[in-house]
Design an enzyme around this catalytic site. Structure first.
Site, PDB file in Angstrom:
ATOM      1  CG  HIS A   1      -5.373  -0.328   6.210  1.00  0.00           C
ATOM      2  ND1 HIS A   1      -5.806  -1.656   6.291  1.00  0.00           N
ATOM      3  CD2 HIS A   1      -5.442  -0.035   4.878  1.00  0.00           C
ATOM      4  CE1 HIS A   1      -6.280  -1.942   5.273  1.00  0.00           C
ATOM      5  NE2 HIS A   1      -6.114  -1.202   4.185  1.00  0.00           N
TER       6      HIS A   1
ATOM      7  NE  ARG B   1      -3.522  -2.139   2.454  1.00  0.00           N
ATOM      8  CZ  ARG B   1      -3.623  -3.302   3.090  1.00  0.00           C
ATOM      9  NH1 ARG B   1      -2.451  -3.527   3.728  1.00  0.00           N
ATOM     10  NH2 ARG B   1      -4.614  -4.286   3.209  1.00  0.00           N
TER      11      ARG B   1
ATOM     12  CG  ASP C   1      -6.669  -4.324   8.746  1.00  0.00           C
ATOM     13  OD1 ASP C   1      -5.803  -4.221   7.890  1.00  0.00           O
ATOM     14  OD2 ASP C   1      -7.334  -3.002   8.426  1.00  0.00           O
TER      15      ASP C   1
ATOM     16  NE  ARG D   1      -9.196  -8.217   5.052  1.00  0.00           N
ATOM     17  CZ  ARG D   1      -8.957  -7.172   4.202  1.00  0.00           C
ATOM     18  NH1 ARG D   1      -7.891  -6.531   4.347  1.00  0.00           N
ATOM     19  NH2 ARG D   1      -9.425  -7.036   2.875  1.00  0.00           N
TER      20      ARG D   1
HETATM   21  N1  NAD Z   1      -8.564   1.357   3.370  1.00  0.00           N
HETATM   22  C1  NAD Z   1      -9.010   0.388   2.977  1.00  0.00           C
HETATM   23  O1  NAD Z   1      -9.082  -0.589   3.767  1.00  0.00           O
HETATM   24  C2  NAD Z   1      -9.145  -0.072   1.684  1.00  0.00           C
HETATM   25  C3  NAD Z   1      -9.555  -1.175   0.837  1.00  0.00           C
HETATM   26  C4  NAD Z   1      -9.775  -1.305  -0.279  1.00  0.00           C
HETATM   27  C5  NAD Z   1      -9.047  -0.189  -1.314  1.00  0.00           C
HETATM   28  N2  NAD Z   1      -8.508   0.861  -0.745  1.00  0.00           N
HETATM   29  C6  NAD Z   1      -8.108   1.720  -1.500  1.00  0.00           C
HETATM   30  O2  NAD Z   1      -9.104   2.337  -2.265  1.00  0.00           O
HETATM   31  C7  NAD Z   1      -8.831   3.272  -3.513  1.00  0.00           C
HETATM   32  C8  NAD Z   1      -9.775   2.872  -4.291  1.00  0.00           C
HETATM   33  O3  NAD Z   1      -9.476   1.373  -4.832  1.00  0.00           O
HETATM   34  P1  NAD Z   1     -10.750   0.848  -6.127  1.00  0.00           P
HETATM   35  O4  NAD Z   1     -10.402  -0.622  -5.981  1.00  0.00           O
HETATM   36  O5  NAD Z   1     -11.893   1.379  -5.883  1.00  0.00           O
HETATM   37  O6  NAD Z   1      -9.823   1.623  -7.188  1.00  0.00           O
HETATM   38  P2  NAD Z   1     -10.579   1.821  -8.822  1.00  0.00           P
HETATM   39  O7  NAD Z   1      -9.608   1.924  -9.575  1.00  0.00           O
HETATM   40  O8  NAD Z   1     -11.673   0.896  -8.986  1.00  0.00           O
HETATM   41  O9  NAD Z   1     -11.394   3.022  -8.703  1.00  0.00           O
HETATM   42  C9  NAD Z   1     -10.620   4.243  -8.256  1.00  0.00           C
HETATM   43  C10 NAD Z   1     -11.747   5.481  -9.100  1.00  0.00           C
HETATM   44  O10 NAD Z   1     -11.115   6.863  -8.708  1.00  0.00           O
HETATM   45  C11 NAD Z   1     -11.389   7.676  -9.776  1.00  0.00           C
HETATM   46  N3  NAD Z   1     -10.568   9.001  -9.479  1.00  0.00           N
HETATM   47  C12 NAD Z   1      -9.225   9.071  -9.786  1.00  0.00           C
HETATM   48  N4  NAD Z   1      -8.938  10.271  -9.510  1.00  0.00           N
HETATM   49  C13 NAD Z   1     -10.088  10.975  -9.157  1.00  0.00           C
HETATM   50  C14 NAD Z   1     -10.333  12.304  -8.691  1.00  0.00           C
HETATM   51  N5  NAD Z   1      -9.610  13.089  -8.649  1.00  0.00           N
HETATM   52  N6  NAD Z   1     -11.805  12.562  -8.357  1.00  0.00           N
HETATM   53  C15 NAD Z   1     -12.540  11.521  -8.408  1.00  0.00           C
HETATM   54  N7  NAD Z   1     -12.509  10.427  -8.475  1.00  0.00           N
HETATM   55  C16 NAD Z   1     -11.335  10.145  -8.925  1.00  0.00           C
HETATM   56  C17 NAD Z   1     -11.252   6.830 -10.948  1.00  0.00           C
HETATM   57  O11 NAD Z   1     -11.650   7.204 -11.958  1.00  0.00           O
HETATM   58  C18 NAD Z   1     -11.757   5.412 -10.529  1.00  0.00           C
HETATM   59  O12 NAD Z   1     -13.140   5.412 -10.778  1.00  0.00           O
HETATM   60  C19 NAD Z   1      -7.404   2.684  -3.653  1.00  0.00           C
HETATM   61  O13 NAD Z   1      -6.520   3.801  -3.103  1.00  0.00           O
HETATM   62  C20 NAD Z   1      -7.303   1.459  -3.026  1.00  0.00           C
HETATM   63  O14 NAD Z   1      -5.928   1.030  -2.512  1.00  0.00           O
HETATM   64  C21 NAD Z   1      -8.783   1.251   0.558  1.00  0.00           C
END
Ligand code: NAD
Length: 314
Positions: A175, A88, A148, A151
């Site tokens: 995380h 990450r 987490d 999980r």
């Molecule tokens: N914290 C957690 O526990 C956790 C868990 C899963 C995923 N995540 C994180 O969440 C984030 C998103 O993951 P995902 O699988 O949905 O990715 P994804 O690629 O499916 O979606 C990301 C979206 O962000 C949009 N985007 C990019 N720049 C933007 C902006 N400036 N304004 C608005 N929208 C914008 C893109 O167009 C896309 O639709 C990642 O950073 C991922 O690592 C965090």
């Protein structure tokens, strides 16, 4: 209940949060905002068509930040995700840049919103978002190790032959790979975990093995389906509910802390969540090993913050 929730980023995570929030009735209006307007509109339309089966919620999708006007809560789920094998923390520079661009635009429309950051690395992005927003402490916080912790509860419950809601054990810290489990305060069915371990005659390394499975869960799921989305959707909805109902629920969310010997970072500890956001933390007693592991985890996050290019640093 949250009157109007704005979800920034309608990718796998943002769209699944919307589904979970709608299914749990945690918001009256959901706005899915994405730079990819057609995607946001399509996700909103798809969810809207399911609402006759779940209850009254208005869903709207667009690329126009003005549609976020008056949101009571904003969730940042935009950004790059890990590729298989990637940590990450490797996403830090890109997603910090995105947060610096997207969050002020959203806050201009919704200056009173409570902000929940989900974008990874969530502790690093939350720290930057918090500094950038300059809002009262806890109004900006991260989903941290709520997922987490879920999980761990699921895995431990399975091992003990119990239901997950009967198992209370926390993951705290980053995380990410340096997170730790608070075994010394863990309980199941009201009895200390140590009692269960003695009853079951567990070997000492069994708990280490469980923690490693929690640490490796995202990588394992990403290897199979390319992203994690379902459980982060439900855990985010749970956090949103705690804010919307002003619950004062204790959840392991990520907030700002000054860690002795490390300095300021955002990381997760058991924290009270309610209408104004997150805080204060519950001062759970840690044993010496847990204290050392928490400091190591904080140092890992601090190093990632220090490595952000100075043009993006908070
Ligand atoms: N914290 C957690 O526990 C956790 C868990 C899963 C995923 N995540 C994180 O969440 C984030 C998103 O993951 P995902 O699988 O949905 O990715 P994804 O690629 O499916 O979606 C990301 C979206 O962000 C949009 N985007 C990019 N720049 C933007 C902006 N400036 N304004 C608005 N929208 C914008 C893109 O167009 C896309 O639709 C990642 O950073 C991922 O690592 C965090």
């Amino acid at each position: 209940v949250i009157g109007k929730l704005g979800i920034i980023g309608a990718g796998s995570v943002g769209a699944t949060v919307a589904v979970a929030v709608a299914a749990r009735g945690a918001a009256r209006t959901i706005v899915l905002h994405d730079v990819d307007g057609p995607r946001a509109e399509a996700e909103a339309e798809d969810l809207q068509h399911g609402t006759p089966f779940i209850g009254p919620v208005a869903v709207h999708g667009s690329a126009d930040p003005r549609d976020l006007a008056g949101c009571d809560m904003l969730l940042l789920a935009a950004g790059r995700k890990q590729r298989p094998g990637q940590s990450r923390l490797e996403l830090a520079a890109d997603n910090v840049a995105l947060c610096r661009q997207a969050l002020p635009v959203a806050l201009e429309q919704a200056p009173d919103a409570v902000v929940l950051v989900v974008t990874n690395p969530v502790d690093v992005v939350t720290y930057v978002a918090d500094q950038l927003a300059g809002l009262p402490p806890g109004r900006v916080f991260g989903s941290g190790t709520v997922l987490d912790t879920a999980r761990l509860r699921v895995l431990l419950a399975h091992e003990l032959g119990l239901a997950a809601p009967s198992v209370h054990a926390s993951i705290v810290g980053e995380h990410g790979d340096s997170e730790l489990a608070l075994w010394s305060s863990a309980t199941a069915g009201g009895a200390p975990l140590q009692w269960w371990l003695a009853e079951a005659g567990w070997a000492g390394d069994r708990l280490d093995h469980l923690l490693n499975r929690v640490r490796g869960a995202a990588g394992h799921i990403i290897g199979g389906k390319g992203a994690t989305s379902t459980a982060i959707g439900f855990s985010s909805a749970r956090i949103i509910e705690a804010v919307g109902h002003d619950e004062r629920a204790v959840l392991n969310v990520s907030t700002a802390h000054d860690i002795e010997g490390v300095g300021p970072v955002c990381l997760s500890l058991p924290t009270i969540v309610g209408r104004h956001g997150a805080g204060p933390v519950v001062d759970v007693p840690l044993d010496d090993a847990e204290t050392a592991a928490l400091r190591h985890s904080a140092a890992t996050i601090r190093a990632a913050l220090d490595a952000i290019p100075s043009s993006l640093a908070p």
